[in-house]
Design a protein around this motif. Structure first.
Motif, PDB file in Angstrom:
ATOM      1  N   LEU A   1      63.179 -44.973  25.756  1.00  9.25           N
ATOM      2  CA  LEU A   1      63.718 -43.830  25.012  1.00  9.25           C
ATOM      3  C   LEU A   1      63.761 -44.167  23.513  1.00  9.25           C
ATOM      4  O   LEU A   1      64.794 -44.060  22.863  1.00  9.25           O
ATOM      5  CB  LEU A   1      65.117 -43.482  25.524  1.00  9.25           C
ATOM      6  N   PRO A   2      62.603 -44.541  22.936  1.00  5.56           N
ATOM      7  CA  PRO A   2      62.598 -44.986  21.540  1.00  5.56           C
ATOM      8  C   PRO A   2      62.913 -43.883  20.540  1.00  5.56           C
ATOM      9  O   PRO A   2      63.240 -44.174  19.388  1.00  5.56           O
ATOM     10  CB  PRO A   2      61.173 -45.518  21.347  1.00  5.56           C
ATOM     11  N   GLU A   3      62.817 -42.619  20.972  1.00  7.17           N
ATOM     12  CA  GLU A   3      63.147 -41.523  20.052  1.00  7.17           C
ATOM     13  C   GLU A   3      64.649 -41.369  19.857  1.00  7.17           C
ATOM     14  O   GLU A   3      65.105 -40.684  18.945  1.00  7.17           O
ATOM     15  CB  GLU A   3      62.548 -40.207  20.549  1.00  7.17           C
ATOM     16  N   ASN A   4      65.426 -42.027  20.722  1.00 10.13           N
ATOM     17  CA  ASN A   4      66.880 -42.021  20.565  1.00 10.13           C
ATOM     18  C   ASN A   4      67.261 -42.983  19.439  1.00 10.13           C
ATOM     19  O   ASN A   4      66.845 -44.135  19.425  1.00 10.13           O
ATOM     20  CB  ASN A   4      67.528 -42.447  21.883  1.00 10.13           C
TER      21      ASN A   4
ATOM     22  N   PRO B   1      68.137 -29.930  33.228  1.00 10.02           N
ATOM     23  CA  PRO B   1      67.037 -30.875  33.003  1.00 10.02           C
ATOM     24  C   PRO B   1      66.796 -31.184  31.531  1.00 10.02           C
ATOM     25  O   PRO B   1      66.203 -32.213  31.198  1.00 10.02           O
ATOM     26  CB  PRO B   1      65.832 -30.174  33.624  1.00 10.02           C
ATOM     27  N   GLN B   2      67.266 -30.307  30.632  1.00  7.56           N
ATOM     28  CA  GLN B   2      67.075 -30.519  29.199  1.00  7.56           C
ATOM     29  C   GLN B   2      68.339 -31.059  28.519  1.00  7.56           C
ATOM     30  O   GLN B   2      68.399 -31.137  27.281  1.00  7.56           O
ATOM     31  CB  GLN B   2      66.639 -29.217  28.527  1.00  7.56           C
ATOM     32  N   ALA B   3      69.337 -31.418  29.313  1.00  4.85           N
ATOM     33  CA  ALA B   3      70.568 -31.962  28.732  1.00  4.85           C
ATOM     34  C   ALA B   3      70.256 -33.252  27.993  1.00  4.85           C
ATOM     35  O   ALA B   3      69.455 -34.078  28.445  1.00  4.85           O
ATOM     36  CB  ALA B   3      71.590 -32.221  29.834  1.00  4.85           C
ATOM     37  N   ARG B   4      70.912 -33.419  26.862  1.00  2.00           N
ATOM     38  CA  ARG B   4      70.660 -34.591  26.027  1.00  2.00           C
ATOM     39  C   ARG B   4      71.665 -35.698  26.316  1.00  2.00           C
ATOM     40  O   ARG B   4      72.825 -35.443  26.586  1.00  2.00           O
ATOM     41  CB  ARG B   4      70.694 -34.199  24.552  1.00  2.00           C
ATOM     42  N   TYR B   5      71.165 -36.905  26.240  1.00  2.00           N
ATOM     43  CA  TYR B   5      72.008 -38.094  26.358  1.00  2.00           C
ATOM     44  C   TYR B   5      72.103 -38.691  24.957  1.00  2.00           C
ATOM     45  O   TYR B   5      71.176 -39.326  24.485  1.00  2.00           O
ATOM     46  CB  TYR B   5      71.390 -39.082  27.347  1.00  2.00           C
ATOM     47  N   PHE B   6      73.212 -38.423  24.278  1.00  4.09           N
ATOM     48  CA  PHE B   6      73.406 -38.857  22.895  1.00  4.09           C
ATOM     49  C   PHE B   6      72.187 -38.534  22.027  1.00  4.09           C
ATOM     50  O   PHE B   6      71.657 -39.391  21.314  1.00  4.09           O
ATOM     51  CB  PHE B   6      73.759 -40.349  22.846  1.00  4.09           C
ATOM     52  N   GLY B   7      71.738 -37.283  22.152  1.00  2.00           N
ATOM     53  CA  GLY B   7      70.702 -36.784  21.252  1.00  2.00           C
ATOM     54  C   GLY B   7      69.294 -36.742  21.809  1.00  2.00           C
ATOM     55  O   GLY B   7      68.401 -36.145  21.197  1.00  2.00           O
ATOM     56  N   SER B   8      69.048 -37.353  22.966  1.00  2.00           N
ATOM     57  CA  SER B   8      67.693 -37.378  23.529  1.00  2.00           C
ATOM     58  C   SER B   8      67.715 -37.005  25.000  1.00  2.00           C
ATOM     59  O   SER B   8      68.700 -37.247  25.697  1.00  2.00           O
ATOM     60  CB  SER B   8      67.078 -38.775  23.369  1.00  2.00           C
ATOM     61  N   VAL B   9      66.612 -36.440  25.478  1.00  2.00           N
ATOM     62  CA  VAL B   9      66.499 -36.064  26.882  1.00  2.00           C
ATOM     63  C   VAL B   9      65.948 -37.255  27.669  1.00  2.00           C
ATOM     64  O   VAL B   9      64.807 -37.672  27.441  1.00  2.00           O
ATOM     65  CB  VAL B   9      65.580 -34.844  27.062  1.00  2.00           C
ATOM     66  N   PRO B  10      66.735 -37.841  28.574  1.00  2.00           N
ATOM     67  CA  PRO B  10      66.251 -39.003  29.326  1.00  2.00           C
ATOM     68  C   PRO B  10      65.293 -38.597  30.439  1.00  2.00           C
ATOM     69  O   PRO B  10      65.357 -37.485  30.968  1.00  2.00           O
ATOM     70  CB  PRO B  10      67.536 -39.591  29.910  1.00  2.00           C
ATOM     71  N   GLY B  11      64.409 -39.530  30.798  1.00  2.00           N
ATOM     72  CA  GLY B  11      63.524 -39.326  31.932  1.00  2.00           C
ATOM     73  C   GLY B  11      64.218 -39.704  33.233  1.00  2.00           C
ATOM     74  O   GLY B  11      65.352 -40.200  33.227  1.00  2.00           O
ATOM     75  N   GLU B  12      63.528 -39.519  34.340  1.00  2.00           N
ATOM     76  CA  GLU B  12      64.104 -39.760  35.655  1.00  2.00           C
ATOM     77  C   GLU B  12      64.658 -41.172  35.795  1.00  2.00           C
ATOM     78  O   GLU B  12      65.726 -41.380  36.357  1.00  2.00           O
ATOM     79  CB  GLU B  12      63.046 -39.507  36.731  1.00  2.00           C
ATOM     80  N   ARG B  13      63.950 -42.185  35.250  1.00  2.00           N
ATOM     81  CA  ARG B  13      64.385 -43.573  35.417  1.00  2.00           C
ATOM     82  C   ARG B  13      64.660 -44.278  34.081  1.00  2.00           C
ATOM     83  O   ARG B  13      64.687 -45.509  34.019  1.00  2.00           O
ATOM     84  CB  ARG B  13      63.328 -44.361  36.204  1.00  2.00           C
TER      85      ARG B  13
ATOM     86  N   PHE C   1      77.283 -43.958  15.331  1.00  2.00           N
ATOM     87  CA  PHE C   1      76.057 -43.811  16.103  1.00  2.00           C
ATOM     88  C   PHE C   1      75.061 -42.881  15.409  1.00  2.00           C
ATOM     89  O   PHE C   1      74.022 -42.545  15.960  1.00  2.00           O
ATOM     90  CB  PHE C   1      76.363 -43.267  17.500  1.00  2.00           C
ATOM     91  N   GLU C   2      75.363 -42.460  14.187  1.00  2.00           N
ATOM     92  CA  GLU C   2      74.429 -41.649  13.412  1.00  2.00           C
ATOM     93  C   GLU C   2      73.168 -42.474  13.184  1.00  2.00           C
ATOM     94  O   GLU C   2      73.232 -43.675  12.925  1.00  2.00           O
ATOM     95  CB  GLU C   2      75.085 -41.253  12.087  1.00  2.00           C
ATOM     96  N   ARG C   3      72.007 -41.850  13.282  1.00  2.98           N
ATOM     97  CA  ARG C   3      70.740 -42.562  13.357  1.00  2.98           C
ATOM     98  C   ARG C   3      70.540 -43.590  12.236  1.00  2.98           C
ATOM     99  O   ARG C   3      70.239 -44.758  12.489  1.00  2.98           O
ATOM    100  CB  ARG C   3      69.582 -41.552  13.354  1.00  2.98           C
ATOM    101  N   GLU C   4      70.716 -43.170  11.009  1.00  2.00           N
ATOM    102  CA  GLU C   4      70.492 -44.083   9.884  1.00  2.00           C
ATOM    103  C   GLU C   4      71.537 -45.186   9.840  1.00  2.00           C
ATOM    104  O   GLU C   4      71.228 -46.360   9.581  1.00  2.00           O
ATOM    105  CB  GLU C   4      70.499 -43.303   8.568  1.00  2.00           C
ATOM    106  N   ALA C   5      72.786 -44.832  10.126  1.00  2.00           N
ATOM    107  CA  ALA C   5      73.875 -45.804  10.075  1.00  2.00           C
ATOM    108  C   ALA C   5      73.714 -46.879  11.143  1.00  2.00           C
ATOM    109  O   ALA C   5      73.929 -48.075  10.882  1.00  2.00           O
ATOM    110  CB  ALA C   5      75.215 -45.096  10.241  1.00  2.00           C
ATOM    111  N   VAL C   6      73.352 -46.475  12.345  1.00  2.00           N
ATOM    112  CA  VAL C   6      73.237 -47.458  13.427  1.00  2.00           C
ATOM    113  C   VAL C   6      72.031 -48.365  13.199  1.00  2.00           C
ATOM    114  O   VAL C   6      72.081 -49.572  13.466  1.00  2.00           O
ATOM    115  CB  VAL C   6      73.190 -46.765  14.812  1.00  2.00           C
ATOM    116  N   MET C   7      70.953 -47.825  12.661  1.00  2.00           N
ATOM    117  CA  MET C   7      69.787 -48.657  12.343  1.00  2.00           C
ATOM    118  C   MET C   7      70.145 -49.668  11.259  1.00  2.00           C
ATOM    119  O   MET C   7      69.809 -50.861  11.362  1.00  2.00           O
ATOM    120  CB  MET C   7      68.620 -47.790  11.884  1.00  2.00           C
TER     121      MET C   7
END
Length: 250
Positions: free
Chosen positions: A102-105, A213-225, A63-69
């Motif tokens: 969540l495109p920054e993930n 509220p700042q907890a990350r979901y696999f590297g990114s902070v998700p929004g409410e929905r 799931f490393e960014r470059e590898a998964v891409m």
């Protein structure tokens, strides 16, 4: 009808193969274990010969960014090229609810690229967007560990049983291409931190769950929905997490 299931020996793929076989289709599991490698192209031409539908439920080993891409760009490109050569008439791919939110993930970004390749391929397609699987709940909790505690954002969370994801994928594979998406989600909407408090208690796991509220979901902070479908947009499963947990023995 011959339906090739890429990733057909994995969690979702094996269930899809069984469901399609039970409904009278020739469902062929394809993975490195069966001599088919979408990253190298090995075995693709052979397994796709005579196939009407291809289902892609494969996943990146990293799931490393470059590898998964690299995984989704390369494997999807190779698969679509082989499908065009073989005359496959329907491509079904499993993706995630909220990819575009969540495109920054890194993982979500790679799935967006995968979907774009499919949409531009010219091959009729159906995308199945699912929420998080019950089977991955422990992994999500482990990923949120900070200083011995599980940090979880207070956002909406609507996980679903893998069995019901497989049912949705199988239904799409046996149907006509939508050239669009369907969404599936679990029957219950939780606040994510409360879900994990209940889940850890059910697992007899003593770790504390911290609402962050700042907890990350696999590297990114998700929004409410971010992680749930829009109201009324998804087909809902029927299996609750409590019932799934009791039945699975996990």
């Amino acid at each position: 009808m011959k339906i090739v299931v890429i990733g057909g020996t994995g969690l979702i793929g094996s269930k899809v193969v069984k469901k399609l076989t039970d409904h009278g289709h020739e469902a062929v599991p394809a993975s490195p274990n069966t001599g088919v490698n979408t990253l190298t192209g090995e075995g693709l031409d052979e397994v796709l010969a005579g196939a009407s539908v291809v289902v892609d439920v494969s996943n990146s080993p990293s799931f490393e960014r470059e590898a998964v891409m690299n995984f989704f760009k390369t494997s999807t490109g190779n698969l679509l090229a082989a499908e065009a050569k073989a005359g496959v008439g329907h491509h079904v791919a499993l993706s995630i609810v909220g990819t575009e939110k969540l495109p920054e993930n890194g993982y979500f970004a790679a799935k967006i690229v995968q979907e774009q390749l499919i949409e531009k391929s010219g091959i009729p397609f159906t995308l199945v967007h699912a929420t998080q699987f019950f089977e991955f709940a422990r992994g999500i909790a482990d990923d949120g560990m900070v200083d011995g505690k599980v940090h979880v954002a207070p956002v909406r969370f609507q996980p679903i049983a893998g069995e019901e994801v497989a049912e949705a994928v199988s239904r799409a594979a046996a149907g006509k291409p939508l050239n669009g998406r369907v969404e599936v989600a679990g029957p219950e909407v939780y606040q994510m931190d409360e879900f994990f408090r209940q889940a850890l208690a059910a697992w007899n796991d003593p770790r504390e769950v911290v609402t962050d509220p700042q907890a990350r979901y696999f590297g990114s902070v998700p929004g409410e929905r971010t992680l749930v479908p829009d109201e009324g947009a998804a087909t809902l499963g029927k299996i609750s997490y409590r019932d799934w947990l009791a039945a699975s023995g996990q």
